[in-house]
Design a protein around this motif. Structure first.
Motif, short mmCIF file in Angstrom:
data_model
loop_
_atom_site.label_atom_id
_atom_site.label_comp_id
_atom_site.label_asym_id
_atom_site.label_seq_id
_atom_site.Cartn_x
_atom_site.Cartn_y
_atom_site.Cartn_z
N GLN A 72 48.83 -42.01 -61.78
CA GLN A 72 49.06 -42.65 -60.22
C GLN A 72 49.93 -43.85 -59.90
OE1 GLN A 72 46.58 -44.37 -56.05
NE2 GLN A 72 47.74 -42.42 -55.47
N ALA A 73 49.19 -45.08 -60.83
CA ALA A 73 49.85 -46.13 -60.96
C ALA A 73 51.14 -45.82 -61.29
CB ALA A 73 48.53 -46.97 -61.62
N LYS A 74 51.35 -45.32 -61.80
CA LYS A 74 52.61 -44.50 -62.48
C LYS A 74 53.81 -44.17 -61.72
CE LYS A 74 55.92 -44.06 -65.69
NZ LYS A 74 56.53 -45.78 -66.30
N VAL A 75 53.23 -43.41 -60.96
CA VAL A 75 53.91 -42.52 -59.96
C VAL A 75 54.81 -43.76 -58.35
CG1 VAL A 75 52.77 -41.20 -57.86
CG2 VAL A 75 52.80 -40.24 -59.81
N ILE A 76 53.84 -44.41 -58.57
CA ILE A 76 54.09 -45.72 -57.54
C ILE A 76 54.79 -46.57 -57.89
CG2 ILE A 76 53.47 -47.55 -56.39
CD1 ILE A 76 50.17 -46.28 -56.11
N ALA A 77 55.30 -47.38 -59.28
CA ALA A 77 55.60 -48.05 -60.11
C ALA A 77 57.22 -47.00 -59.93
CB ALA A 77 55.10 -47.96 -61.08
N VAL A 78 57.32 -46.21 -60.18
CA VAL A 78 58.52 -45.17 -59.87
C VAL A 78 59.11 -45.29 -58.95
CG1 VAL A 78 58.53 -44.17 -62.79
CG2 VAL A 78 57.98 -42.90 -60.47
N LEU A 79 58.42 -44.64 -57.67
CA LEU A 79 58.71 -45.15 -56.62
C LEU A 79 59.36 -45.96 -56.11
CD1 LEU A 79 56.32 -43.22 -55.24
CD2 LEU A 79 59.02 -42.10 -55.30
N CYS A 80 58.51 -47.96 -56.61
CA CYS A 80 59.20 -48.67 -56.06
C CYS A 80 60.92 -48.69 -57.24
CB CYS A 80 58.42 -49.60 -56.13
SG CYS A 80 56.58 -49.31 -55.84
N GLU A 81 60.67 -47.64 -57.84
CA GLU A 81 61.91 -48.47 -58.95
C GLU A 81 62.68 -47.65 -58.15
OE1 GLU A 81 62.30 -47.03 -62.83
OE2 GLU A 81 59.87 -48.48 -63.56
N VAL A 82 63.07 -47.10 -57.56
CA VAL A 82 64.00 -46.46 -55.97
C VAL A 82 63.74 -46.49 -55.03
CG1 VAL A 82 63.86 -43.95 -58.22
CG2 VAL A 82 62.69 -44.30 -55.68
N GLY A 83 63.26 -47.45 -54.74
CA GLY A 83 63.39 -48.31 -53.05
C GLY A 83 62.31 -47.84 -52.55
N MET A 84 61.63 -47.15 -52.85
CA MET A 84 60.41 -46.02 -52.23
C MET A 84 58.98 -47.21 -52.43
SD MET A 84 61.32 -42.67 -51.90
CE MET A 84 60.45 -42.57 -50.41
N ASP A 85 57.81 -46.84 -51.30
CA ASP A 85 56.91 -47.02 -51.74
C ASP A 85 55.94 -45.90 -51.71
OD1 ASP A 85 55.82 -47.16 -48.73
OD2 ASP A 85 56.84 -48.79 -48.69
N ARG A 86 53.80 -46.55 -52.10
CA ARG A 86 52.77 -45.94 -51.60
C ARG A 86 52.43 -45.30 -50.42
NH1 ARG A 86 49.32 -49.27 -54.28
NH2 ARG A 86 47.63 -47.47 -54.37
N THR A 87 52.55 -46.05 -49.60
CA THR A 87 53.36 -44.83 -48.13
C THR A 87 53.91 -43.54 -48.68
OG1 THR A 87 55.41 -45.66 -47.41
CG2 THR A 87 53.54 -46.94 -46.96
N ALA A 88 54.64 -43.22 -49.42
CA ALA A 88 54.80 -41.71 -49.29
C ALA A 88 54.07 -41.07 -50.29
CB ALA A 88 56.83 -41.87 -50.32
N LEU A 89 53.36 -41.30 -50.47
CA LEU A 89 52.15 -40.22 -51.51
C LEU A 89 52.14 -39.62 -50.79
CD1 LEU A 89 50.04 -43.34 -53.84
CD2 LEU A 89 52.41 -41.81 -54.78
#
Length: 113
Positions: free
Chosen positions: A66-83
């Motif tokens: 989950q931490a890695k998923v959040i990190a790559v989402l942040c790299e593309v301009g999204m955040d954890r609220t998308a999970l």
């Protein structure tokens, strides 16, 4: 007519053999052009982005994944609220970013980007 060579880390793709080719494939991911048909409507963003990790990094526990998923989402301009959300809840551009995050998360060396 077009010609040329596709390279990865300075080497032509057709130069890779055996185990090297297997490792190479774990570093390459496909991003389909149409974000409306390339994401499963039945899976959350967390599951969509994390599926490559589950395949290529089975040693990761759920929290690390989950931490890695959040990190790559942040790299593309999204955040954890998308999970917990599903693809239909996003615009086309956001869906494309999710697809890019999925590809980035699934590569063996995505930690070094």
């Amino acid at each position: 007519m077009s010609t040329g060579k596709v390279q990865f880390q300075g080497r032509a793709l057709d130069d890779f053999r055996g185990r090297e080719k297997t490792v190479l494939r774990s570093n390459l991911q496909v991003v389909f052009q149409d974000p409306f048909s390339s994401l499963s409507p039945r899976q959350t963003v967390e599951r969509i982005v994390g599926e490559g990790l589950a395949l290529h990094r089975p040693e990761m526990d759920a929290a690390a994944r989950q931490a890695k998923v959040i990190a790559v989402l942040c790299e593309v301009g999204m955040d954890r609220t998308a999970l917990p959300l599903y693809p239909h809840e996003f615009s086309g551009g956001q869906r494309q970013r999710i697809a890019i995050a999925r590809a980035g998360a699934g590569t063996e060396h995505s930690d070094s980007r």
